[in-house]
Scaffold this active site. Structure first.
Site, short mmCIF file in Angstrom:
data_model
loop_
_atom_site.label_atom_id
_atom_site.label_comp_id
_atom_site.label_asym_id
_atom_site.label_seq_id
_atom_site.Cartn_x
_atom_site.Cartn_y
_atom_site.Cartn_z
CD GLU A 174 80.86 48.55 134.32
OE1 GLU A 174 81.45 48.87 135.37
OE2 GLU A 174 79.67 48.86 134.07
CB CYS A 213 78.35 52.05 140.40
SG CYS A 213 78.53 51.36 142.07
CE1 TYR A 214 81.42 58.70 144.85
CE2 TYR A 214 81.92 59.52 142.64
CZ TYR A 214 81.88 59.71 144.01
OH TYR A 214 82.30 60.92 144.54
CE LYS A 245 98.26 42.97 125.95
NZ LYS A 245 99.71 43.06 125.68
CB SER A 259 109.65 42.25 124.10
OG SER A 259 108.26 42.26 123.81
N GLY A 264 83.06 54.06 141.55
CA GLY A 264 84.16 54.43 142.43
C GLY A 264 83.89 53.92 143.83
CG ASP A 295 101.29 45.36 123.96
OD1 ASP A 295 100.26 44.92 123.44
OD2 ASP A 295 101.44 45.49 125.18
CG HIS A 326 79.29 47.88 138.09
ND1 HIS A 326 80.21 48.87 137.85
CD2 HIS A 326 79.09 47.85 139.43
CE1 HIS A 326 80.58 49.41 139.00
NE2 HIS A 326 79.91 48.82 139.97
#
Length: 509
Positions: A169, A80-81, A365, A221, A53, A225, A167
């Site tokens: 990730e 981190c935070y 996704k 569409s 954060g 998705d 981090h």
């Protein structure tokens, strides 16, 4: 199903953390730091990850959490935070760092820690912090350092609480994936049973039970998705599903026909196509402001779609292609609304459904694409690049006309065709053509021309929060340029956009 909680304290990588956990076949979900501890207890998580954060933990207006979470008996990993928050909650000392660390930093790990199994003693990690842990809490030991951060990682093995200042990730952290794996399997003792085959079977069964013998309507569409949602619903309820496809004339070349052919041949459903390109062109006549164009296209799409829905003789459930990031960005529980996402549609007051069905609302996704592949949806749809809701309306700078749409469709088709033939498309996150409101002098044969310019945009990125312009080889760009100027009428010049994000954006409007 075993689950990991990603407790969000405002970090920009919260979704990325959850995705990385799922990459290791463990289901992860994100909840805001305002989630009551009773909710966390009731959900039976195998582990909890505190995100990063932008705040300082010693600023009392920053996100905090009750210290009781450290005594739940559930393994915790702070990032981190989140690392600093664990120190602060345990009465350690967090201060402004004498030297801030940003970017790639060399990290030295204590190899005796379970968290650092199978990683090198020294490696590169991604740092982004101005505060640091000056004194770890009682019961914690330092298990990692950098030159400027004396406590870059710490652990309390008695409580199974671990924390890293960097981090893991992000791909820039050399052994980040292994560190997350170690937390999930060595510390949380996860089984790793999150697989797409199970998701499809479980979701289809759930949809059958939820919908029963009622009708269900989906706005299709042709994007990833909505296409995958249609595939799942078709497998669950067949002809009870009606897909409404609004072709507003602003899609890529032949895309409307491709969508119709795919879904009428591949799935058992009712497919309704509404062709309304002329209507949209009339509404856009004379409009050059990009935001006004977006609003007009969005409003008319809404009107056309819901007018078609009103023509249906029976309304049951309304299905949406909502995916997990849409839920997070649109706000969940007490979380702030980042934006109301296009995949979450507000229904008109005069249209009443039995309920909303969102079969993909737990997936990211990349997971949606995996489901689509297993459902047999063509690669062209499953791996379709991001495409703006207003379509080519925001890739045509200035007024949108039928002639400009045709020019852009043809140029964009040549670009996509050439990238497919040479195989370079696999190196790109997104690529497309833009038609600026610009004409330039050219010469073709012995004649002077004064005609349109086409710009090519191509980027590489992991997450679209930042993006770099793609270093496409010159010989490929030359071939594309040659084909466009020779095959597409009214184009006499091709340029390549070499702007990264930031300062630019991926789309031009």
């Amino acid at each position: 199903m075993e689950k990991i909680l990603v407790l969000d304290f405002g970090g920009q990588y919260n979704q990325l953390i959850a995705r990385r956990v799922r990459d290791h076949r463990v289901y992860a979900e994100i909840l805001p730091y305002t989630t009551p501890i009773e909710t966390i207890k009731d959900n039976g998580y195998k582990g909890i990850i505190f995100t990063g954060g932008p705040n300082s933990v010693f600023d009392m207006s920053s996100p905090h959490y009750t210290k009781d979470i450290l005594n739940l008996g559930v393994p915790i990993l702070g990032i981190c935070y989140g690392c600093q928050l664990i120190a602060w909650m345990g009465d350690g000392e967090v201060k402004t760092a004498p030297v801030s660390e940003y970017g790639k930093i060399e990290f030295t790990a204590d190899k005796k820690s379970k968290l650092f199994n199978n990683i090198d003693e020294k490696s590169i990690v991604w740092m982004s912090h101005t505060d640091y842990i000056a004194t770890p809490p009682q019961g914690f030991e330092i298990i990692g350092t950098t030159d400027d951060c004396p406590c870059a990682a710490m652990q309390n093995t008695t409580k199974s609480i671990y924390a890293v200042q960097f981090h893991p990730e992000v791909t820039h952290s050399q052994f980040g994936s292994q560190i997350l794996y170690n937390f999930l399997y060595e510390i949380c003792e996860c089984a790793g049973d999150w697989v797409m085959d199970n998701f499809i079977d479980n979701t289809v069964a759930k949809l059958k039970e939820e919908i029963g013998n009622k009708k269900v309507i989906l706005g299709l569409s042709g994007g990833v998705d909505s296409s995958v949602a249609a595939g799942l619903l078709s497998r669950a309820v067949g002809k009870q599903l009606t897909c409404v496809f609004v072709d507003q004339g602003l899609m890529r070349k032949d895309e409307g026909d491709f969508v119709e052919k795919t879904f009428t041949s591949l799935f058992d459903m009712n497919f309704v196509r509404v062709n309304c390109g002329d209507l949209f062109l009339s509404k856009l006549k004379g409009v050059i402001d990009p935001e006004e164009k977006r609003k007009i296209i969005g409003t008319e799409f809404f009107n056309v779609f819901w007018n078609e829905i009103r023509n249906q003789n029976e309304l049951g459930y309304f299905a949406q292609g909502t995916i997990y990031p849409d839920c997070i960005e649109s706000g969940k529980g007490d979380a702030d609304v980042i934006k109301t996402h296009h995949n979450r549609v507000k229904t008109p007051d005069d249209v009443e459904f039995l309920g909303i069905v969102e079969p993909l609302c737990d997936l990211f996704k990349d997971e949606v694409r995996k489901v689509g592949e297993k459902l047999g949806i063509p690669k062209e749809l499953v791996w379709r690049q991001p495409f703006p809701g207003p379509g080519l309306g925001v890739r045509i700078i200035g007024e949108v006309t039928a002639d400009k749409i045709k020019i852009l469709q043809e140029a964009d088709w040549v670009l996509r065709d050439e990238m497919s033939k040479n195989g370079y498309e696999k190196n790109l996150a997104q690529f497309f053509c833009v038609l600026p409101d610009v004409k330039t002098v050219g010469v073709m044969g012995d004649h002077r021309t004064y005609d349109h310019l086409i710009a090519i945009r191509a980027v590489t990125t992991d997450d679209f929060m930042t993006a770099d312009w793609a270093k496409i080889p010159y010989d490929i760009l030359a071939k594309v340029s040659n084909r466009i100027t020779n095959e597409v009428e009214h184009i006499n010049r091709v340029v390549y956009d070499i702007t990264s994000k930031p300062p630019g954006t991926v789309e031009w409007e």
